[in-house]
Design an enzyme around this catalytic site. Structure first.
Site, PDB file in Angstrom:
ATOM      1  N   LYS A  18      46.169  76.247  23.775  1.00 58.03           N
ATOM      2  CA  LYS A  18      44.818  76.370  24.449  1.00 58.03           C
ATOM      3  C   LYS A  18      44.314  74.754  24.887  1.00 58.03           C
ATOM      4  O   LYS A  18      43.431  74.569  25.742  1.00 58.03           O
ATOM      5  CB  LYS A  18      43.647  76.732  23.479  1.00 58.03           C
ATOM      6  CG  LYS A  18      43.633  76.219  22.107  1.00 58.03           C
ATOM      7  CD  LYS A  18      42.688  76.952  21.215  1.00 58.03           C
ATOM      8  CE  LYS A  18      42.379  76.316  19.944  1.00 58.03           C
ATOM      9  NZ  LYS A  18      41.405  77.042  19.009  1.00 58.03           N
ATOM     10  N   LYS A  76      54.982  76.215  22.726  1.00 53.30           N
ATOM     11  CA  LYS A  76      53.998  77.393  22.731  1.00 53.30           C
ATOM     12  C   LYS A  76      53.019  77.215  23.840  1.00 53.30           C
ATOM     13  O   LYS A  76      52.658  75.944  24.397  1.00 53.30           O
ATOM     14  CB  LYS A  76      53.786  77.253  21.401  1.00 53.30           C
ATOM     15  CG  LYS A  76      52.368  76.252  21.135  1.00 53.30           C
ATOM     16  CD  LYS A  76      51.880  76.462  19.738  1.00 53.30           C
ATOM     17  CE  LYS A  76      50.789  75.724  19.546  1.00 53.30           C
ATOM     18  NZ  LYS A  76      50.159  75.777  18.098  1.00 53.30           N
ATOM     19  N   LYS A  85      47.327  62.606  13.365  1.00 48.19           N
ATOM     20  CA  LYS A  85      46.415  62.253  14.215  1.00 48.19           C
ATOM     21  C   LYS A  85      45.978  60.880  14.055  1.00 48.19           C
ATOM     22  O   LYS A  85      45.223  60.299  14.737  1.00 48.19           O
ATOM     23  CB  LYS A  85      45.321  63.101  14.086  1.00 48.19           C
ATOM     24  CG  LYS A  85      45.593  64.515  14.490  1.00 48.19           C
ATOM     25  CD  LYS A  85      44.169  65.374  14.890  1.00 48.19           C
ATOM     26  CE  LYS A  85      44.553  66.766  15.505  1.00 48.19           C
ATOM     27  NZ  LYS A  85      43.464  67.358  15.960  1.00 48.19           N
TER      28      LYS A  85
END
Length: 328
Positions: free
Chosen positions: A197, A194, A113
């Site tokens: 969300k 995958k 990140k």
């Protein structure tokens, strides 16, 4: 002697069918194996990047309600919100002072990140120490992790062992509980990745809050192939294999049974079946979810969890303060 196991859920993005099959169902099974189970909402971890306050507040409650609706038993599992326990960040600061920069900066998530960025929050660097505190304040024996998250428990063990060595026996050394991975559900539109969300294309993702018609429509629009045989082969037939995984978990039938059942059927018929069983299951869960939200039961569950964990954390904080000398 009972053993305590602890895990957290991060209130970011939206809960999906992938979360339900890959994480929530395995957690429900784990409840049966341990007498003392802790589940916390890692809302402080979510703050390493900006969150809309109203959205975060709403999402915390919705996530807990959905976990309970799916079958997490609040009588067996202590459920609490991390930020409601002010002793956790207080302990975390002392542990930060006993953690090396090199250890924190080696963590995979920090590397990923912060890569290529000039500015990122200090919290992104130090949150693994907060994660260690989540584990250590309550003397957790086990922490369920996949192989990719194992280094967080290893860092926790290093911090605890260093503190114990410097100041005397204070923290229990946790053990990583390597879980048999739940079935990985893939994106309906791109079955090579995958179901996430945080995915931008909503048609590839089934939200736990989608209505029946939306679920059926999304599954009917799932990417498949031109072969037209319903056979499990993740390399050559990722789309159909993904739908077989979903159907198997939701229906309780094995993949082999489903292959036989649909041997003479076409993709349209199979997709209709998968859509119907999935929509029916989520409809049942959503009814329970709505009942929980309407009943006020959620506050009772979270109040009970907060009371129990604040007591544990306060005791541990006092012990840590005495050990390091910051007490009158």
């Amino acid at each position: 002697m009972s053993k305590r196991i602890l895990t957290g859920l991060k209130p970011t993005g939206e809960l999906t069918l992938g979360n339900y099959i890959g994480a929530i169902l395995p957690f429900i099974e784990m409840q049966k194996d341990f007498d003392d189970v802790f589940l916390f909402v890692a809302d402080l971890h979510a703050l390493t990047v900006y969150q809309d306050p109203k959205v975060l507040r709403d999402r915390i409650k919705r996530f807990v309600a959905m976990y309970v609706a799916c079958g997490v038993d609040p009588e067996k599992t202590t459920i609490y919100i991390q930020s409601e326990n002010e002793y956790i960040p207080a302990i975390s600061w002392i542990l930060e002072c006993n953690t090396y920069y090199g250890e924190a900066s080696r963590m995979i998530q920090f590397k990923e990140k912060s890569k290529g960025k000039e500015n990122f929050s200090v919290g992104l660097l130090t949150y693994p120490v907060l994660m260690a505190t989540d584990i250590l304040f309550c003397d957790a024996d086990y922490v369920p992790v996949g192989e990719d998250q194992k280094q967080h428990v290893e860092l926790t063990r290093d911090i605890a062992e260093r503190f114990n060595r410097l100041y005397g026996e204070t923290f229990k050394i946790p053990i990583p509980y390597i879980t048999e991975r739940g079935t990985k559900i893939k994106d309906l539109k791109d079955p090579t990745k995958k179901m996430s969300k945080s995915e931008e294309n909503p048609n590839g993702v089934i939200s736990m809050y989608d209505d029946k018609n939306t679920i059926i429509k999304k599954i009917k629009g799932a990417t498949t192939d031109s072969d037209m045989t319903i056979k499990f082969d993740e390399e050559k037939k990722p789309g159909i294999s993904n739908l077989l995984n979903i159907a198997s978990v939701i229906s309780g039938k094995s993949i082999e049974e489903l292959e036989k059942e649909f041997a003479d059927k076409n993709y349209g018929e199979f997709k209709s079946y998968v859509g119907e069983v999935t929509a029916n299951r989520l409809e049942e869960i959503q009814k329970k979810y709505n009942d929980i939200i309407a009943s006020g039961e959620l506050d009772r569950i979270l109040d009970k969890g907060a009371e129990k964990t604040r007591k544990l954390a306060k005791e541990k904080f006092q012990t840590v303060k005495e050990k390091v000398g910051t007490i009158r």
